[in-house]
Design a protein around this motif. Sequence first.
Motif, PDB file in Angstrom:
ATOM      1  N   ILE A  81      -2.710   6.974   2.707  1.00 33.31           N
ATOM      2  CA  ILE A  81      -3.074   5.571   2.855  1.00 33.31           C
ATOM      3  C   ILE A  81      -4.283   5.504   3.778  1.00 33.31           C
ATOM      4  O   ILE A  81      -4.297   6.154   4.836  1.00 33.31           O
ATOM      5  N   ALA A 121       0.826  -1.211   0.000  1.00 29.76           N
ATOM      6  CA  ALA A 121       0.000   0.000   0.000  1.00 29.76           C
ATOM      7  C   ALA A 121       0.860   1.261   0.000  1.00 29.76           C
ATOM      8  O   ALA A 121       0.585   2.228  -0.720  1.00 29.76           O
ATOM      9  N   PHE A 122       1.941   1.246   0.789  1.00 34.01           N
ATOM     10  CA  PHE A 122       2.803   2.428   0.866  1.00 34.01           C
ATOM     11  C   PHE A 122       3.634   2.621  -0.395  1.00 34.01           C
ATOM     12  O   PHE A 122       4.143   3.720  -0.644  1.00 34.01           O
TER      13      PHE A 122
END
Length: 285
Positions: free
Chosen positions: A60, A52-53
């Motif tokens: 996020i 995700a990062f």
Amino acid sequence: MKRFFNRLLPKSWRSTVVTIPVIRLHGTILPGGGQFRPSLSLASTAGVIEKAFAFDAPAIAISINSPGGSPVQSRLIFKRIRDLASEKNKKVLVFVEDVAASGGYMIAIAGDEIFADPSSIVGSIGVVSASFGFPDLLKKIGVERRVHTAGQNKAVLDPFKPEKKEDVERLKALQLEVHETFIDLVKERRGTKLKDDPDLFTGLFWTAKKGLELGLVDALGDMRSVLKTRFGEKTQLKLITAPRGLFGRFGLFGSRFSAPDIAAAAANGIIDAAEERALWARFGL
């Protein structure tokens, strides 16, 4: 990278759609993550968090629904989120669903902002150890238990022996240390937002509506509405998931399991299920 090239285009050609990666951290927090029941641990969440990062986005979003569990795994997940947020210079927005309590709340404070439904449960900033005692059971069924140790304290809190005062005192001392670590983390992350309330760190929990007054959450709202308000009506949410085939999920691919291995894993799964049920039940869920 996408945002970089987008800036090179003429303004009329630039995409106005913002895509926000979403992580779902749902379940109890248990060491190892469990083989036959999905649960949260650093091992089971690190890949999704890092994925995700790595996404090209201004923030996020993390959806949390957890009654807690292992304080160590909770802090490890918290730390991984904060480390990556600092490294990637990303804002972290946390959204609580049914509950973010105990270790679940510890993970929630990794967010720069915490949002929740008015009826969500938050808090439970404390430490608990639960077990059962069966000091007379073996005698009643005619079984003699034999325990041999090197070290006089290797069998403390044995469930088949009467509870000793000094063992309980030692356990409570450990709990106090873990509790202090939790309190320090909450104070560090929530700072002056926290209300000076004597019940705040006693292990009590509240609805998010009351949690807002106490400074445990920043606002009431749901993920979709908040993100569209923050980043525009065209904002899209992209759920980040880990590959989960049948073999990958249970860790069987490329491994050899004997019947005793599978039986032991199944037995552990039953224990995990009982522990999980007890954790959720504390909050009426």
